[in-house]
Motif scaffolding. Sequence first.
Motif, PDB file in Angstrom:
ATOM      1  N   UNK A 148       0.849  -1.346   0.077  1.00  0.00           N
ATOM      2  CA  UNK A 148       0.051   0.012   0.051  1.00  0.00           C
ATOM      3  C   UNK A 148       0.875   1.252  -0.002  1.00  0.00           C
ATOM      4  N   UNK A 149       2.069   1.076  -0.081  1.00  0.00           N
ATOM      5  CA  UNK A 149       3.019   2.288   0.146  1.00  0.00           C
ATOM      6  C   UNK A 149       2.845   3.035  -1.303  1.00  0.00           C
ATOM      7  N   UNK A 150       2.527   4.441  -0.988  1.00  0.00           N
ATOM      8  CA  UNK A 150       2.324   5.300  -2.406  1.00  0.00           C
ATOM      9  C   UNK A 150       2.538   6.841  -1.887  1.00  0.00           C
ATOM     10  N   UNK A 151       1.890   7.661  -2.527  1.00  0.00           N
ATOM     11  CA  UNK A 151       2.153   9.074  -1.819  1.00  0.00           C
ATOM     12  C   UNK A 151       1.046   9.638  -1.010  1.00  0.00           C
ATOM     13  N   UNK A 152       1.257  10.468   0.084  1.00  0.00           N
ATOM     14  CA  UNK A 152       0.324  11.006   0.774  1.00  0.00           C
ATOM     15  C   UNK A 152      -0.349  12.026   0.168  1.00  0.00           C
ATOM     16  N   UNK A 153      -1.610  12.412   0.565  1.00  0.00           N
ATOM     17  CA  UNK A 153      -2.192  13.500  -0.358  1.00  0.00           C
ATOM     18  C   UNK A 153      -1.961  14.741   0.611  1.00  0.00           C
ATOM     19  N   UNK A 154      -2.695  15.755   0.358  1.00  0.00           N
ATOM     20  CA  UNK A 154      -2.486  17.026   0.903  1.00  0.00           C
ATOM     21  C   UNK A 154      -3.838  17.269   2.080  1.00  0.00           C
ATOM     22  N   UNK A 155      -4.726  16.594   1.533  1.00  0.00           N
ATOM     23  CA  UNK A 155      -5.908  16.687   2.686  1.00  0.00           C
ATOM     24  C   UNK A 155      -6.689  15.652   2.661  1.00  0.00           C
ATOM     25  N   UNK A 156      -6.126  14.400   2.498  1.00  0.00           N
ATOM     26  CA  UNK A 156      -6.971  13.096   2.355  1.00  0.00           C
ATOM     27  C   UNK A 156      -6.795  12.184   3.538  1.00  0.00           C
ATOM     28  N   UNK A 157      -7.650  11.290   3.737  1.00  0.00           N
ATOM     29  CA  UNK A 157      -7.455  10.253   4.864  1.00  0.00           C
ATOM     30  C   UNK A 157      -6.543   9.147   4.336  1.00  0.00           C
ATOM     31  N   UNK A 158      -5.282   9.090   4.782  1.00  0.00           N
ATOM     32  CA  UNK A 158      -4.217   8.336   4.438  1.00  0.00           C
ATOM     33  C   UNK A 158      -4.795   6.662   4.794  1.00  0.00           C
ATOM     34  N   UNK A 159      -5.489   6.458   5.991  1.00  0.00           N
ATOM     35  CA  UNK A 159      -5.785   5.142   6.337  1.00  0.00           C
ATOM     36  C   UNK A 159      -7.089   4.665   5.802  1.00  0.00           C
ATOM     37  N   UNK A 160      -7.943   5.366   5.077  1.00  0.00           N
ATOM     38  CA  UNK A 160      -9.273   5.016   4.728  1.00  0.00           C
ATOM     39  C   UNK A 160      -9.243   4.687   3.217  1.00  0.00           C
ATOM     40  N   UNK A 161      -9.662   3.283   2.967  1.00  0.00           N
ATOM     41  CA  UNK A 161      -9.751   2.596   1.651  1.00  0.00           C
ATOM     42  C   UNK A 161     -10.550   3.384   0.722  1.00  0.00           C
ATOM     43  N   UNK A 162      -9.919   3.252  -0.600  1.00  0.00           N
ATOM     44  CA  UNK A 162     -10.714   3.883  -1.678  1.00  0.00           C
ATOM     45  C   UNK A 162     -12.121   3.154  -1.621  1.00  0.00           C
ATOM     46  N   UNK A 163     -13.231   3.819  -1.723  1.00  0.00           N
ATOM     47  CA  UNK A 163     -14.586   3.228  -1.966  1.00  0.00           C
ATOM     48  C   UNK A 163     -15.051   2.464  -0.783  1.00  0.00           C
ATOM     49  N   UNK A 164     -14.446   2.597   0.077  1.00  0.00           N
ATOM     50  CA  UNK A 164     -14.841   2.306   1.679  1.00  0.00           C
ATOM     51  C   UNK A 164     -16.084   2.763   2.203  1.00  0.00           C
ATOM     52  N   UNK A 165     -16.336   4.084   2.163  1.00  0.00           N
ATOM     53  CA  UNK A 165     -17.519   5.047   2.507  1.00  0.00           C
ATOM     54  C   UNK A 165     -18.066   5.804   1.645  1.00  0.00           C
ATOM     55  N   UNK A 166     -19.389   6.046   1.700  1.00  0.00           N
ATOM     56  CA  UNK A 166     -20.045   7.065   0.922  1.00  0.00           C
ATOM     57  C   UNK A 166     -20.990   7.566   1.931  1.00  0.00           C
ATOM     58  N   UNK A 167     -21.502   8.814   1.613  1.00  0.00           N
ATOM     59  CA  UNK A 167     -22.414   9.452   2.486  1.00  0.00           C
ATOM     60  C   UNK A 167     -23.303  10.161   1.546  1.00  0.00           C
ATOM     61  N   UNK A 168     -24.326  10.685   2.062  1.00  0.00           N
ATOM     62  CA  UNK A 168     -25.259  11.833   1.754  1.00  0.00           C
ATOM     63  C   UNK A 168     -25.304  12.996   2.538  1.00  0.00           C
ATOM     64  N   UNK A 169     -24.591  12.923   3.659  1.00  0.00           N
ATOM     65  CA  UNK A 169     -24.399  13.868   4.575  1.00  0.00           C
ATOM     66  C   UNK A 169     -23.178  13.519   5.311  1.00  0.00           C
ATOM     67  N   UNK A 170     -22.153  14.403   5.323  1.00  0.00           N
ATOM     68  CA  UNK A 170     -20.857  14.152   5.847  1.00  0.00           C
ATOM     69  C   UNK A 170     -20.032  15.550   6.344  1.00  0.00           C
TER      70      UNK A 170
END
Length: 426
Positions: A309-331
């Motif tokens: 899973x080693x990659x590049x950290x984002x500027x304002x992203x959740x680094x431990x949250x997996x892609x497509x793990x969560x979706x919301x209509x209110x967040x």
Amino acid sequence: MPKQLYVVFIIFLSTYGYAQQPPTQSQDSIQRVRDSIKKTQFVKNIGNGFFPFRHFNLDLRYLIKFNQYEGFRTGLGGITNDNFSETYRLNGYIVYGFRDDAFKYKIGGGFRVNKESNTWINLEYIDDLQETGSSKFLTDKRFFSFFEPRLLNINLFHRHITKSISLQHKVSNHLLSETKLAVSKITPTYNYHYVTGGTTYHNFDVSSLKLSLQWSPFSHYEIINDKVKETKDGYPKFTFQLTQAYKSVFGSDFNFSKLDFRTIHQFTHNNEDITKLTLVAGIAGGDAPLTHLYHAYPNNINKETILNRFSVAGLNSFETMYFNEFFSDKFSTLQIKHSFKPFNITERFQPQLVLISRHALGEMRSINNHREMEFNTLEQLYSEAGLEINKLIFGFGLSFAYRYGAYHLQKFEDNVAFKFTFNISL
């Protein structure tokens, strides 16, 4: 490595042209000042993601990118500059994705109706991809990075063919606005159906009206060379955006509303440490498909081990949250960054330590309307803590983050994200 090599090439190109001009003793001070201004303007354009030519600026964002759906994506784009016209502008791009074997493009233009308020009317036609669950503010200043870390790992896109007309207007120096009417034909590139009113949709049309406001009440402005310039970047800043989709207007399939909000506050301490707080919230009501809902800026790859899973950290992203793990209509998300004063080890080696705390909360109404997609919701508080050591070598650094709280996973290593960072400024 293509992006890193491209960075070196651009920086080399931006300095080489000037380095080849030998100094002459006859050059007076006025000419030196002019050359300095030109050089500063050139580097500023590069920093904003443009390579300037006489009548247009080449947009560096489209030269080369990579994501999990398109693979390598490359092309050309640009926008006319003031040498072409101060009243009219043309912009566009064309790119090609090697993995999906498809071209994408945009054709656009605008004309200024009022110089003092910087009021523009713009027209656009876009045939491209957009990340599902992403939400952008119309009034955001252009953001350019030589390296876009989240983009490398995104695999959930929908195609959209969008025709739009927009109005940009500066209400005051402190308040910017943009309004856009858009008609889009949308096709998810993944297996997904949205069910509402007894009808199942995979492809759908959306006609929407957006109003975006950016308020910077504490910034200071001055008139320099007959142009208004921001002389102090004041905090806090506030951004609001209202979206309304209309069913049956231009063939639109859905009625839904969205309200997005963001505020950024920054404290500069006496010891030159900086604390930055970013609060983002959004709510969607009505028949909104997953394409127009929210993720929480995930940036973790769905692979087995930490090293995979080693990659590049984002500027304002959740680094431990997996892609497509969560979706919301209110967040809502809250991110806190405390940047210590850089360590002055040598003139060129000044690494910086940053402590980070991130939290997210959300919910999903009518989750059963979204078919073939499996995801979780954020009714409980999602939390992660981390640190970065930036600018260790050539702009690269290291990042570590740990997931704790309600969404802590059973295996310790699944809660850990270890990545490198990339920070460079011109």
